[in-house]
Design an enzyme around this catalytic site. Structure first.
Site, PDB file in Angstrom:
ATOM      1  CD  GLU A  17      -2.722  -1.186   2.556  1.00  0.00           C
ATOM      2  OE1 GLU A  17      -3.985  -2.010   2.308  1.00  0.00           O
ATOM      3  OE2 GLU A  17      -2.089  -0.968   3.412  1.00  0.00           O
ATOM      4  N   GLY A  77     -11.827  -5.884   2.175  1.00  0.00           N
ATOM      5  CA  GLY A  77     -12.852  -6.866   1.732  1.00  0.00           C
ATOM      6  C   GLY A  77     -14.312  -6.002   1.575  1.00  0.00           C
ATOM      7  CG  MET A 112      -7.755  -6.035   9.260  1.00  0.00           C
ATOM      8  SD  MET A 112      -6.644  -7.310   9.366  1.00  0.00           S
ATOM      9  CE  MET A 112      -6.256  -7.788  11.046  1.00  0.00           C
ATOM     10  CD  GLU A 113      -4.939  -1.491   8.603  1.00  0.00           C
ATOM     11  OE1 GLU A 113      -5.641  -1.388   7.681  1.00  0.00           O
ATOM     12  OE2 GLU A 113      -4.173  -2.714   8.692  1.00  0.00           O
ATOM     13  CG  ASP A 147     -10.685  -9.858   0.571  1.00  0.00           C
ATOM     14  OD1 ASP A 147      -9.665  -8.943   0.822  1.00  0.00           O
ATOM     15  OD2 ASP A 147     -11.508  -9.943   1.301  1.00  0.00           O
TER      16      ASP A 147
HETATM   17  N1  ADE Z   1      -8.576  -6.008   4.225  1.00  0.00           N
HETATM   18  C1  ADE Z   1      -8.752  -6.629   3.104  1.00  0.00           C
HETATM   19  N2  ADE Z   1      -9.595  -7.564   2.776  1.00  0.00           N
HETATM   20  C2  ADE Z   1      -9.793  -7.867   4.261  1.00  0.00           C
HETATM   21  C3  ADE Z   1     -10.577  -8.580   5.026  1.00  0.00           C
HETATM   22  N3  ADE Z   1     -11.361  -9.602   4.336  1.00  0.00           N
HETATM   23  N4  ADE Z   1     -10.726  -8.371   6.273  1.00  0.00           N
HETATM   24  C4  ADE Z   1     -10.084  -7.676   6.896  1.00  0.00           C
HETATM   25  N5  ADE Z   1      -9.437  -6.775   6.311  1.00  0.00           N
HETATM   26  C5  ADE Z   1      -9.244  -6.707   5.103  1.00  0.00           C
END
Ligand code: ADE
Length: 227
Positions: free
Chosen positions: A11, A77, A171-172, A195
């Protein structure tokens, strides 16, 4: 000064390649790259993964480097059904989906004297909309849910989606939003989908991390040029 953050090297690299006059400072375990883009001073910070790392890095960006705004760039995600790999989404608000003090009657995600949802900067979001229009790219917006978990489970994903009306998970973001809220610094959070947070998420994340991270970084750099 404009602060830019990413949590993974994939990133960070697309930015690093395009900054000039870069001076790198290591503070503890995090790297901060001060440089120029289109004549603008930016500091690019590599936080490493997760809410605590990201909040520490955002705090250092504000307190040590004097960031007066922070733009986060990375991958997420998808929860929303119409989001495809590579699609861009910015957060109108963010929430920590893994905060749980429900034992005391608080809703999931809620912290007393803090709240649950953190709003992003209307001004920065408007610039993002203008950039999308100028570039002719589709730009989604919505709620981004943050937790210290990689979500790779359809049931869990649906739960987060229903509970917070969330469109994407990562996650951030909400921890950076929390730091920015604490210091009264405007925040913008952009993610490109890597994803669908389902059983294939691990595989797809590995396959699309680099390409989606670049899509997000390219967009944020176009925003920097307009700031
Ligand atoms: N970042 C990218 N894909 C993610 C996911 N499935 N869960 C948490 N953080 C992510």
């Amino acid at each position: 000064m404009i602060g830019i953050m990413g949590a993974m090297i994939e990133e960070i690299e697309p930015f690093l390649k395009r900054l000039s006059d870069v001076k790198t400072t290591q503070i503890g375990r995090n790297a901060y790259h001060e440089g120029l883009y289109g004549g603008k001073r930016v500091t690019l910070a590599y936080s490493r993964i997760g809410k605590v790392n990201a909040a520490i890095t955002a705090t250092a960006l504000i307190e040590r480097f004097g960031a007066d705004k922070i733009l986060f760039s990375g991958v997420a995600g998808a929860i929303g059904k119409d989001l495809r790999i590579g699609d861009l989404i910015y957060a109108t608000k963010l929430v920590q989906h893994d905060v749980d003090i429900t034992a005391f009657g608080h809703p999931i995600g809620f912290i007393p004297e803090t709240g649950d949802f953190f709003e992003t900067s209307a001004e920065l979001n408007k610039i993002a909309e203008e950039v999308a229009l100028a570039k002719g790219v589709k730009l989604g917006k919505g709620v981004i849910a943050t937790g210290d978990q990689f979500v790779a489970d359809s049931v869990k994903k649906e739960l987060i989606g229903e509970r917070f009306k969330a469109d994407a998970v990562e996650m951030e973001g909400a921890s950076v939003a929390c730091a920015c809220d604490a210091f009264r610094v405007p925040f913008f959070a952009l993610r490109a989908i890597s994803d669908a947070a389902d059983m294939d998420a691990g595989f797809n994340f590995d396959a699309f991390l680099a390409s989606s991270a670049k899509i997000s970084a390219d967009f944020v750099l176009d925003m920097v040029a307009k700031l």
